[in-house]
Scaffold this active site. Structure first.
Site, short mmCIF file in Angstrom:
data_model
loop_
_atom_site.label_atom_id
_atom_site.label_comp_id
_atom_site.label_asym_id
_atom_site.label_seq_id
_atom_site.Cartn_x
_atom_site.Cartn_y
_atom_site.Cartn_z
N TRP A 27 -0.91 10.20 -0.94
CA TRP A 27 -1.87 10.10 -2.04
C TRP A 27 -1.34 10.90 -3.23
CZ3 TRP A 27 -6.75 11.23 1.43
CH2 TRP A 27 -6.97 10.13 2.27
N HIS B 117 -4.26 -7.43 6.06
CA HIS B 117 -3.98 -6.00 6.17
C HIS B 117 -3.27 -5.77 7.51
CE1 HIS B 117 -4.24 -1.70 5.97
NE2 HIS B 117 -5.14 -1.66 5.00
N GLU C 23 -16.68 7.73 -1.56
CA GLU C 23 -17.91 8.08 -0.83
C GLU C 23 -17.95 9.55 -0.40
OE1 GLU C 23 -15.43 6.48 0.71
OE2 GLU C 23 -15.80 4.33 0.62
N ARG D 162 -0.23 6.43 7.51
CA ARG D 162 -0.93 6.81 6.29
C ARG D 162 0.03 6.76 5.11
NH1 ARG D 162 -6.45 6.61 6.79
NH2 ARG D 162 -7.25 8.08 8.32
N VAL D 163 -0.52 6.50 3.94
CA VAL D 163 0.29 6.54 2.72
C VAL D 163 0.07 7.88 2.03
CG1 VAL D 163 0.25 4.04 2.43
CG2 VAL D 163 -1.52 5.42 1.33
N GLN E 95 0.81 -1.20 0.00
CA GLN E 95 0.00 0.00 0.00
C GLN E 95 0.86 1.27 0.00
OE1 GLN E 95 -2.86 0.12 3.18
NE2 GLN E 95 -3.94 1.89 2.37
N ASP F 62 -13.38 -0.87 6.51
CA ASP F 62 -12.49 -0.71 7.66
C ASP F 62 -13.15 -1.12 8.97
OD1 ASP F 62 -10.83 0.34 5.74
OD2 ASP F 62 -11.15 2.43 6.33
N ASP G 67 -9.55 2.55 -3.53
CA ASP G 67 -10.17 2.91 -2.25
C ASP G 67 -11.13 4.09 -2.41
OD1 ASP G 67 -10.65 2.81 0.45
OD2 ASP G 67 -8.62 3.38 1.07
#
Length: 582
Positions: free
Chosen positions: A199, A445, A308, A196-197, A182, A379, A305
């Site tokens: 973006w 994960h 929404e 966090r990655v 990821q 999640d 991912d």
């Protein structure tokens, strides 16, 4: 003649004994009679009613705790025990009101002054699902490597760590189908203590300086590499913000009413923009970015991912009202990922590709099954509970399958760890048992707090358990291949609620802790801590065989006039989940 309506209410009769199911991935409700369900795709929330975690998150970030009905895949479609179905074909916000015993009401916002839908009547629930999926689309069989070669291991940490862990798995005899990395675009530790990655959708060569050598080494062992994307771009200085600046200059992100990028973000000092998928130029641009990702990394799979987050007070390139587009956004996001996969030569043989490509989506709209190869359930908390833990993942899968989301899976072990709550070894091992049976792919994960969570490579015991259940999942591959072929023709989900095949059995209609895999396997995995027994309900009319003891349960009479099936208490020590064959 347009009369300027902003809401329409459709009300019709309902049999008070008719049970109601579906509405997308509903994580907290198996049977919807007596409930009012909003159709709005959203973050499911952290806790979803589990206290005190829901209260705490709602206090810190308003609404972030979610509710019993919050879901990534609110789909305006239900199925009843009498094999009847109603669904809407427009995307605006709606509410399905099942609170009256004898009537059903549908309220829909109507920015276009129209309300469209269809009614289905069939002889059985499978026939109803088949009719509905003619509209929604049907998910195609996955590439063989994804479901037949073992675990897809999710991890972060860079080349050296990946090599070390992959070697540990191989030495332990764990079949390794893929490495889902990821953090291929970089990783950062946030101010709120989670990982966090970045973006930015470009390879981070400081994290993976020898990516292509790593990919070739993995390929020699029959392992594929997978990456990660979403429809956000992060505002950052230097190369990590290059794509954000390019998209901002071109006007590719959704705008505020006052003009400028509509910035989102709940973390101090971090903001990001959301791509405007009503802008054809923006769609072509991000599709090129995804295509380049696949060509430059050699990855054959990825997580697509989010989807929404379209704000209701933004301005769109198309001029459409955001309330008319919000629920459609996940579908548009899946469609452009599909096109990027096809352009990269990874589509199905019918699409002119090599049949190797796969991405998995979290959010969905009514026709998402036409585009996404695979769903995942989002999640969940690293917990056992039915609000937002292990049990909720099972229920979400069972409900989503009624609305065309036929191929699905969860993060093994859950994702969200909160202060004071981490993933235990016991939970991780029991979730492996669940996913080996319920999930079309077997994927782990690390979770949002990797150092706090138990990981599959932490101990020899965990590695052995991973090996055993990756092998079990692989052993079921021929059966799943046949089920996927059936699904592509009929829309039937691979993992099914009992009531799908036993609609007249009241007990079967209420069981949410066991499921059918196809027509012939019944599984009741352990989903409670410190438990070595489960209560299993065997529906009437069939003879069931315990796969471990070969003990046969007696056949029960079938039909609405006969009694129920039989309850059994089954030993299920660690490594031996309750499984029966019809």
């Amino acid at each position: 003649k347009s009369v300027g309506l902003n809401q329409v209410i459709l009300r019709y009769a309902s049999d008070k004994h008719e049970r109601i199911y579906g509405m997308g991935e509903q994580y907290s409700s198996l049977e919807h009679k007596g409930k009012r369900i909003p159709i709005i795709t959203a973050e499911q929330g952290i806790g979803r009613g589990k206290q005190p975690v829901t209260f705490a998150f709602n206090r810190v970030f308003m609404g972030s705790g979610g509710n019993w009905h919050t879901t990534y895949t609110a789909i305006p479609h239900y199925v009843t025990s009498a094999a009847r179905s109603v669904f809407l074909t427009n995307y605006s916000y709606a509410e399905f009101d099942f609170t009256d015993d004898e009537t059903i009401s549908i309220l829909s916002t109507t920015p276009t002054n129209t309300l469209c839908g269809q009614i289905i009547g069939a002889r059985s629930i499978p026939e109803t699902v088949a009719a509905y999926t003619e509209y929604s689309g049907r998910m195609e069989p996955l590439p063989e490597w994804a479901y037949a070669n073992g675990v897809i291991l999710g991890m972060t940490g860079g080349s050296a760590k990946v090599r070390k862990v992959a070697s540990m798995l191989r030495d332990a005899g764990v079949p390794l189908a893929g490495l889902w990395l990821q953090d291929w675009g970089g990783i950062r530790n946030t101010s709120i203590g989670i990982e966090r990655v970045w973006w930015n959708w470009e390879l981070d060569e400081s994290n993976y300086p020898d990516w292509h050598a790593l990919r070739e080494e993995a390929a020699m062992n029959g392992t594929r590499l997978l990456t990660y994307t979403n429809p956000f771009l992060m505002d950052a200085r230097g190369p990590k913000g290059r794509l954000y600046r390019e998209a901002k200059e071109a006007g590719y992100m959704v705008q505020t009413v006052a003009g400028g990028v509509y910035r989102l973000g709940h973390e101090p000092g971090v903001s990001f923009g959301l791509l405007d998928l009503t802008n054809p130029a923006a769609v072509r641009w991000i599709e090129d970015v995804l295509h380049d990702m696949l060509k430059n990394t050699g990855a054959v799979g990825w997580m697509a991912d989010f989807g929404e987050y379209l704000p209701f007070d933004c301005v769109l390139h198309s001029g459409e009202a955001p309330i008319a587009v919000h629920n459609r956004y996940p579908e548009d996001w899946a469609a452009l990922n599909r096109r990027a996969m096809i352009r990269a030569g990874l589509g199905s043989k019918n699409e002119g590709g090599n049949g190797e490509g796969m991405f998995y989506s979290r959010s969905a709209s009514s026709q998402t099954p036409r585009h996404t190869p695979l769903m995942w359930l989002g999640d969940q908390l690293v917990s056992w509970d039915a609000h937002d833990g292990m049990k909720s993942a099972v229920l979400g899968m069972l409900q989503g399958g009624l609305s065309g989301l036929a191929l699905s899976h969860s993060d093994i072990g859950g994702y969200t760890a909160t202060p004071g709550r981490h993933r235990t070894r016991e939970l991780l091992m029991r979730w492996m048992e669940l996913s080996a049976l319920s999930d079309v792919v077997f994927r782990t994960h690390q979770g949002n707090r990797p150092l706090h969570n138990a990981q599959p490579w932490d101990t020899p015991e965990l590695l052995d358990h991973l090996r055993d259940f990756a092998r079990l999942h692989r052993a079921l591959a021929p059966y799943r291949a046949e089920l996927m072929r059936e699904s592509s023709l009929t829309g039937m989900p691979l993992t099914r609620p009992l009531f799908m095949h036993y609609p007249h059995d009241v007990v079967a209609s209420r069981v949410a802790t066991q499921f059918l895999v196809g027509r012939d396997i019944l599984a009741a995995p352990v989903m409670d801590r410190k438990t070595s027994r489960v209560h299993v309900y065997l529906p009437p009319g069939d003879t069931w065989l315990d796969v471990w003891t070969t003990q046969q349960a007696p056949a029960q009479p079938t039909g609405p006039r006969h009694g129920h099936g039989v309850w059994l208490t089954v030993d299920a020590p660690m490594g031996w989940p309750a499984v029966f064959i019809r």
